[in-house]
Design a protein around this motif. Structure first.
Motif, short mmCIF file in Angstrom:
data_model
loop_
_atom_site.label_atom_id
_atom_site.label_comp_id
_atom_site.label_asym_id
_atom_site.label_seq_id
_atom_site.Cartn_x
_atom_site.Cartn_y
_atom_site.Cartn_z
N SER A 1 23.60 -14.81 15.10
CA SER A 1 25.02 -14.48 15.17
C SER A 1 25.83 -15.77 15.12
O SER A 1 25.47 -16.77 15.76
CB SER A 1 25.35 -13.72 16.45
OG SER A 1 24.75 -12.44 16.45
N ASP B 1 23.03 -17.94 4.10
CA ASP B 1 22.05 -17.22 4.92
C ASP B 1 20.62 -17.34 4.41
O ASP B 1 19.68 -16.95 5.10
CB ASP B 1 22.45 -15.75 5.10
CG ASP B 1 22.27 -14.91 3.83
OD1 ASP B 1 21.60 -15.34 2.88
OD2 ASP B 1 22.83 -13.80 3.80
N SER C 1 25.71 -10.69 13.73
CA SER C 1 27.16 -10.67 13.71
C SER C 1 27.68 -11.97 13.12
O SER C 1 27.18 -13.05 13.45
CB SER C 1 27.74 -10.51 15.12
OG SER C 1 27.29 -9.31 15.71
N LEU C 2 28.68 -11.87 12.27
CA LEU C 2 29.33 -13.05 11.69
C LEU C 2 30.83 -12.85 11.80
O LEU C 2 31.38 -11.89 11.27
CB LEU C 2 28.93 -13.24 10.23
CG LEU C 2 29.71 -14.31 9.45
CD1 LEU C 2 29.55 -15.68 10.09
CD2 LEU C 2 29.26 -14.34 7.99
N LEU D 1 30.82 -17.71 2.05
CA LEU D 1 29.59 -17.07 2.52
C LEU D 1 28.71 -16.80 1.31
O LEU D 1 29.13 -16.15 0.36
CB LEU D 1 29.89 -15.76 3.25
CG LEU D 1 28.70 -14.86 3.58
CD1 LEU D 1 27.75 -15.57 4.56
CD2 LEU D 1 29.18 -13.54 4.18
N ASP E 1 25.22 -15.02 0.36
CA ASP E 1 24.11 -14.15 0.74
C ASP E 1 23.00 -14.28 -0.29
O ASP E 1 23.26 -14.34 -1.49
CB ASP E 1 24.58 -12.70 0.82
CG ASP E 1 23.42 -11.74 0.95
OD1 ASP E 1 22.83 -11.68 2.06
OD2 ASP E 1 23.06 -11.09 -0.05
N ILE F 1 23.57 -8.09 6.67
CA ILE F 1 24.54 -8.45 7.71
C ILE F 1 24.92 -7.17 8.44
O ILE F 1 25.39 -6.21 7.82
CB ILE F 1 25.79 -9.11 7.12
CG1 ILE F 1 25.40 -10.37 6.33
CG2 ILE F 1 26.78 -9.46 8.22
CD1 ILE F 1 26.57 -11.02 5.62
N CYS G 1 30.40 -8.09 9.97
CA CYS G 1 31.08 -9.29 9.51
C CYS G 1 32.59 -9.07 9.59
O CYS G 1 33.11 -8.11 9.03
CB CYS G 1 30.68 -9.63 8.08
SG CYS G 1 31.42 -11.16 7.47
N PHE H 1 29.13 -10.94 0.36
CA PHE H 1 28.63 -10.24 1.54
C PHE H 1 27.18 -9.82 1.39
O PHE H 1 26.43 -9.81 2.35
CB PHE H 1 29.47 -8.97 1.80
CG PHE H 1 30.83 -9.23 2.37
CD1 PHE H 1 30.99 -9.58 3.69
CD2 PHE H 1 31.96 -9.10 1.59
CE1 PHE H 1 32.25 -9.79 4.24
CE2 PHE H 1 33.22 -9.30 2.11
CZ PHE H 1 33.37 -9.66 3.43
N VAL I 1 25.84 -5.44 3.54
CA VAL I 1 26.51 -5.53 4.84
C VAL I 1 26.79 -4.12 5.33
O VAL I 1 27.21 -3.26 4.58
CB VAL I 1 27.81 -6.36 4.74
CG1 VAL I 1 28.79 -5.74 3.76
CG2 VAL I 1 28.46 -6.54 6.10
N ALA J 1 31.96 -4.42 7.38
CA ALA J 1 32.64 -5.66 6.99
C ALA J 1 34.15 -5.47 7.02
O ALA J 1 34.67 -4.41 6.68
CB ALA J 1 32.21 -6.09 5.59
#
Length: 496
Positions: free
Chosen positions: A164, A189, A196-197, A212, A214, A219, A222, A239, A242, A245
């Motif tokens: 996180s 990542d 959690s982001l 970000l 990915d 995720i 977010c 993302f 996710v 989001a």
């Protein structure tokens, strides 16, 4: 595979992510070579509980030369600037006798840093890779009121799963080489799952690739809210897959400034749908995108060769959510003038498409910058609470929190409001239950210590209000938390 939560965990995580750091011990660290490394090693030798309950406090206007990466393996590490005026303490990689330096942080336990300036440009001017490289499962990284500057790959990289990250009130700048736009990421990542982001009230500028990146992980939650994103080169946010989001109230100026070439499939916001393993658990993807300003200067796009086009805002999946929410009705395309903004990246675009290897480095003429803009712009009152879009630190404002209902697995919810905020004298807690049950309301300080038990009792279905005197509380910021059964909600409150 991780069993992902169905509810977002942002609010409760902000309270509990450093529950082991009920810090009583403050170790003041003097500037100099290896002083921080040595102080941490000394406390760690006393045991995990001791070092986890210690805050390492650094002097303002001080330079801290790091003798290798600051590492914490199996214990929580908390570092902050001392109170008062003066520049942030600056953490600088030192160069060993062999001519090499190392990145500032390699956490293998929870890490909290506050009020620091951390650079990955070592004392001899060489720029390293990955300011914070996270190398253990299930850890939490909290960066508040910091500057992370100068890196040739990413500000934060993940090597492990279920981490996180909470970035608040922080500036991240000059990440990546303009000659290599595929690199230069705020967070990378590397295909690892993120629990959690949260990126809130932050400013990112001069980032070659994206905020970000990915690479195939999932995720869980977010939240990207109230940020300045200025001069982001290739994309903006990828993302990936996710579950929940939010991309709201952001000011996005000159993102995707390199443009898109045929077949690149570059978009500013990119999403993947949930795979069958999550869908079969009954988990639905939720994406919220509203009240954002996306603007690209014509001075940049006019430099594109004929084969290069303006980067679209949404990919096909994000577009489905945007259309369903009528996002276009809350989206601006407004040019804003900053009090003292970063250099327009025309100097990059004018060279890159003809000679990528000859592309110049970031031009920081005029830094430090001031990204405030005037109240005459529509963006100034365009957030979902009527505040300016972007990072509110530039306006000396705090975010006005809206009400967030966090559902549990059964679909029930717990709505929660507190007022006034800021408060003096008395606080009023208003909540509504869909299911009767025990309710507990507590007040925490900003390091996660419970300081008051406000209410504990059984409540029926419906709306209720609890009144509580705060006349004896010191002025400052606190977190209020309400729990009923296995659902909870939390809010920040300022006491005057």
């Amino acid at each position: 595979m991780k069993n992902f939560l169905i509810k977002p965990v942002f609010f409760i995580s902000m309270i509990l992510c450093f529950g082991v750091t009920m810090a009583q011990n403050v170790v003041k660290v003097s500037p100099g070579f290896a002083t921080l490394n040595n102080a941490i090693a000394t406390e760690a030798a006393k045991g995990v509980e001791v070092v986890s309950n210690t805050i390492f406090e650094l002097e303002r206007d001080g330079d801290y030369l790091l003798n290798g990466s600051v590492q914490n393996d199996g214990f929580a590490l908390n570092i902050r600037a001392e109170e008062g005026s003066g520049d942030r303490p600056k953490l600088i990689p030192a160069v060993a006798s062999g001519g090499e330096s190392e990145r500032p942080f390699r956490p293998r336990g929870d890490l909290s840093i506050k009020g620091l300036h951390v650079t990955n440009k070592d004392e001899l001017g060489r720029v390293n890779l990955r300011i914070i490289r996270c190398s253990a499962d299930n850890i939490t990284i909290k960066v508040d009121d910091c500057v992370l500057d100068m890196d040739n790959q990413s500000a934060i990289r993940l090597d492990n799963d279920n981490i996180s990250i909470f970035l608040t009130n922080t500036t991240i700048s000059n990440i990546g080489l303009p000659s290599d736009p595929a690199n230069g990421r705020g967070i990378d990542d590397r295909g690892n799952d993120i629990d959690s982001l949260v990126i809130e009230n932050c400013t990112f500028y001069n980032i070659t690739s994206r905020i970000l990146r990915d690479d195939g992980g999932i995720i869980n939650y977010c939240r990207i809210n109230h940020n300045h994103f200025v001069n982001i080169g290739q994309r903006l946010v990828t993302f990936g897959e996710v579950v929940d989001a939010e991309f709201t109230n952001n000011l996005v100026i000159n993102a995707g400034f390199y443009g898109a070439y045929p077949g690149s499939e570059y978009e500013l916001i990119e999403l993947d749908t949930l795979k069958d393993d999550l869908v079969n658990q009954g988990i639905a993807q939720e994406v919220k995108m509203n009240n954002n300003n996306f603007f690209l200067s014509e001075e940049i796009s006019d430099l594109y060769p004929d084969s290069i086009t303006i980067t679209p805002v949404y990919d096909s999946i994000a577009r489905v959510f945007a259309d369903a929410q009528s996002t276009a009705s809350t989206q601006l395309n407004e040019e804003v003038s900053f009090t003292k903004g970063a250099v327009l990246p025309t100097y990059i675009v004018s060279v890159y498409w003809g000679n990528p290897e000859g592309t110049p480095s970031w031009d920081n003429t005029g830094a430090p910058y001031d990204f405030e803009y005037a109240n005459t712009f529509q963006s100034y009152s365009y957030s979902d609470t009527g505040q300016p879009l972007g990072d509110l630190r530039w306006f000396d404002m705090d975010i006005i929190s809206g009400v967030k209902t966090i559902p549990d697995a059964s679909g029930s919810g717990l709505s929660f409001q507190l007022y006034p905020n800021p408060a003096a004298g008395e606080l009023h807690f208003s909540f509504e239950l869909e299911t009767a049950g025990d309710v507990e309301i507590d007040l925490y300080n900003m390091v996660g210590q419970k300081i008051r038990s406000i209410e504990k009792g059984y409540y029926t279905v419906g709306a209720h209000t609890v009144h509580y005197s705060i006349s004896d509380l010191h002025a400052g910021m606190y977190i209020s938390k309400i729990v009923s059964g296995n659902i909870n909600n939390s809010k920040t409150v300022v006491v005057e």
